[in-house]
Design an enzyme around this catalytic site. Structure first.
Site, PDB file in Angstrom:
ATOM      1  N   THR A  72       0.830  -1.202   0.000  1.00 49.04           N
ATOM      2  CA  THR A  72       0.000   0.000   0.000  1.00 49.04           C
ATOM      3  C   THR A  72       0.868   1.258   0.000  1.00 49.04           C
ATOM      4  OG1 THR A  72      -1.706  -1.160   1.229  1.00 49.04           O
ATOM      5  CG2 THR A  72      -1.700   1.229   1.421  1.00 49.04           C
TER       6      THR A  72
ATOM      7  N   ARG B  43     -13.288  -8.741  -0.821  1.00 47.70           N
ATOM      8  CA  ARG B  43     -12.587  -8.378   0.422  1.00 47.70           C
ATOM      9  C   ARG B  43     -12.116  -6.927   0.372  1.00 47.70           C
ATOM     10  NH1 ARG B  43      -7.113  -6.432   1.693  1.00 47.70           N
ATOM     11  NH2 ARG B  43      -6.639  -7.104   3.814  1.00 47.70           N
TER      12      ARG B  43
ATOM     13  N   GLY C 180      -9.799  -4.178   2.777  1.00 46.23           N
ATOM     14  CA  GLY C 180      -8.911  -4.043   3.925  1.00 46.23           C
ATOM     15  C   GLY C 180      -9.079  -2.708   4.625  1.00 46.23           C
ATOM     16  N   ASP C 181      -8.022  -2.274   5.272  1.00 44.35           N
ATOM     17  CA  ASP C 181      -8.101  -1.049   6.084  1.00 44.35           C
ATOM     18  C   ASP C 181      -7.929   0.230   5.285  1.00 44.35           C
ATOM     19  OD1 ASP C 181      -5.315  -1.898   5.754  1.00 44.35           O
ATOM     20  OD2 ASP C 181      -4.828  -0.171   7.012  1.00 44.35           O
TER      21      ASP C 181
ATOM     22  N   THR D   1      -0.143   0.872   6.559  1.00 48.42           N
ATOM     23  CA  THR D   1       0.117  -0.189   5.594  1.00 48.42           C
ATOM     24  C   THR D   1       0.377  -1.483   6.345  1.00 48.42           C
ATOM     25  OG1 THR D   1       1.588  -0.985   3.828  1.00 48.42           O
ATOM     26  CG2 THR D   1       2.586   0.464   5.487  1.00 48.42           C
ATOM     27  N   GLY D   2      -0.212  -2.565   5.876  1.00 44.13           N
ATOM     28  CA  GLY D   2       0.005  -3.832   6.568  1.00 44.13           C
ATOM     29  C   GLY D   2      -1.169  -4.772   6.440  1.00 44.13           C
TER      30      GLY D   2
ATOM     31  N   GLY E  79      -4.462  -5.625   6.811  1.00 39.92           N
ATOM     32  CA  GLY E  79      -5.616  -4.761   6.994  1.00 39.92           C
ATOM     33  C   GLY E  79      -6.628  -5.195   8.039  1.00 39.92           C
TER      34      GLY E  79
END
Length: 351
Positions: free
Chosen positions: A217, A245, A247-248, A268-269, A271
């Site tokens: 990200t 799906r 994510g964050d 970033t990571g 999510g």
């Protein structure tokens, strides 16, 4: 009587001293470190020097430097943090090096589904987009949702219709195709299939390629000369993701948060964990309600709360006084920052 008067004067004097000390301490805290500043990330994960060729490392550093200098020039010339964040992220969205825009990873169905979000620290207004497949710049769309609609988040086909109505650049989904990302998907599918054939679902889930397919990200936080903070995040999501799906990255408070009273954050990571922990907002909340410094708050959230939950990844953050923080619990994070003196910090690995 004299004795009582002496004690009273002593008490008043002591009280004034404490008041002065407290006042000067507050002044010290409120001093601006930078009139303007900008900080970016290009993803976090198992990024090790031993696995990185000199050419690849140089390419990442060059693109990070190019991106941050675009935003820095805008801020230096009196531009807004909103414009700086958008233009900086667009440089990374147009590069196949990052998991955003042109370099987005593939879903299980072999398509690219893009997410992004943006937040304005002055008004607390925000915009986000999830699951778009044909909008060239998801971060621009997120901002357009914020400025030109009554909504915060749009998704899928509806978001694409809105983008077209607002005159944003629409591209053929093939624009996002890169051979490297497509091959990564095939490798992951094959490994997952092999593991399932051997009835070993855990091996498929914890395979390093699959585990690290969540990272890449891009994000940016900027403080302009007017004291306004803005934050944005853009991503292609997770390789081999299914069922729409999300994510964050497009979720305000998880992947992105900005508040002029405290700070701006881009995450970033992994999510799912960033959503559960409300990572970006938690950092701001600790600063606002517990009076923590930016460094204290980012360290607590990433190194303790997120880690204890089982999440991996990192953030870049910048507070109202221009202090900046890189914080991550992975082996590396593509990152860069520039202050009002033009000093550039450019790093990839953990130090």
């Amino acid at each position: 009587m004299k004795k009582i008067l002496f004690i009273t004067l002593l008490f008043i004097s002591f009280g004034c001293k404490n008041e002065t000390d407290s006042s000067s301490e507050e002044k010290k805290i409120d001093l601006k470190k930078n009139e303007f500043a900008i900080i970016i990330h290009g993803g976090a994960g198992t990024i090790l020097k031993k696995n990185m060729s000199a050419e690849k490392e140089a390419a990442y550093k060059s693109k990070l430097e190019e991106a941050i200098k675009v935003g820095h020039a805008i801020l230096k010339n009196g531009g807004t943090s909103q414009e700086a964040v958008m233009k900086t992220i667009q440089v990374m969205e147009e590069s196949p090096l990052f998991n955003a825009g042109k370099g987005a990873v593939f879903t299980h169905e072999e398509t690219n589904e893009l997410d992004a979000s943006f937040m304005d620290g002055k008004t607390l207004n925000a915009g986000a987009v999830a699951g778009v497949t044909n909008v060239k710049s998801p971060i621009e769309l997120a901002i357009k949702i914020m400025t030109d609609s009554d909504h915060v988040m749009l998704s899928g086909k509806g978001a694409s219709i809105f983008a077209k109505e607002k005159g944003l650049e629409i591209v053929n989904p093939s624009y996002f195709y890169t051979e490297k990302r497509f091959k990564s998907l095939q490798r992951i599918k094959n490994r997952a299939k092999t593991a399932l054939d051997h009835d070993d679902k855990k091996a498929a889930f914890y395979d390093e390629d699959i585990k690290n397919a969540k990272f890449g990200t891009v994000g940016c936080v900027a403080l302009d000369k007017e004291g306004n903070i803005a934050a944005g995040t853009s991503t292609g999501g997770m390789t081999n993701k299914r069922w729409g799906r999300i994510g964050d990255s497009p979720i305000i408070g998880s992947g992105t948060y900005a508040n002029n009273l405290t700070c701006g954050v881009s995450s970033t990571g992994w999510g799912e964990y960033f959503i559960r922990a409300q990572v970006a907002y938690d950092i701001s909340a600790q600063m606002e309600y517990q009076n923590k410094s930016l460094k204290e708050a980012t360290k607590d959230v990433i190194q303790h709360k997120l880690t204890e939950l089982g999440g991996t990844g990192g953030i870049v953050a910048l507070d109202k006084n221009g202090n900046m923080s890189f914080e991550f619990n992975t082996a590396g994070m593509y990152r860069a920052s520039m202050n009002d003196k033009g000093e550039l910090i450019l790093k990839i690995y953990k130090e």
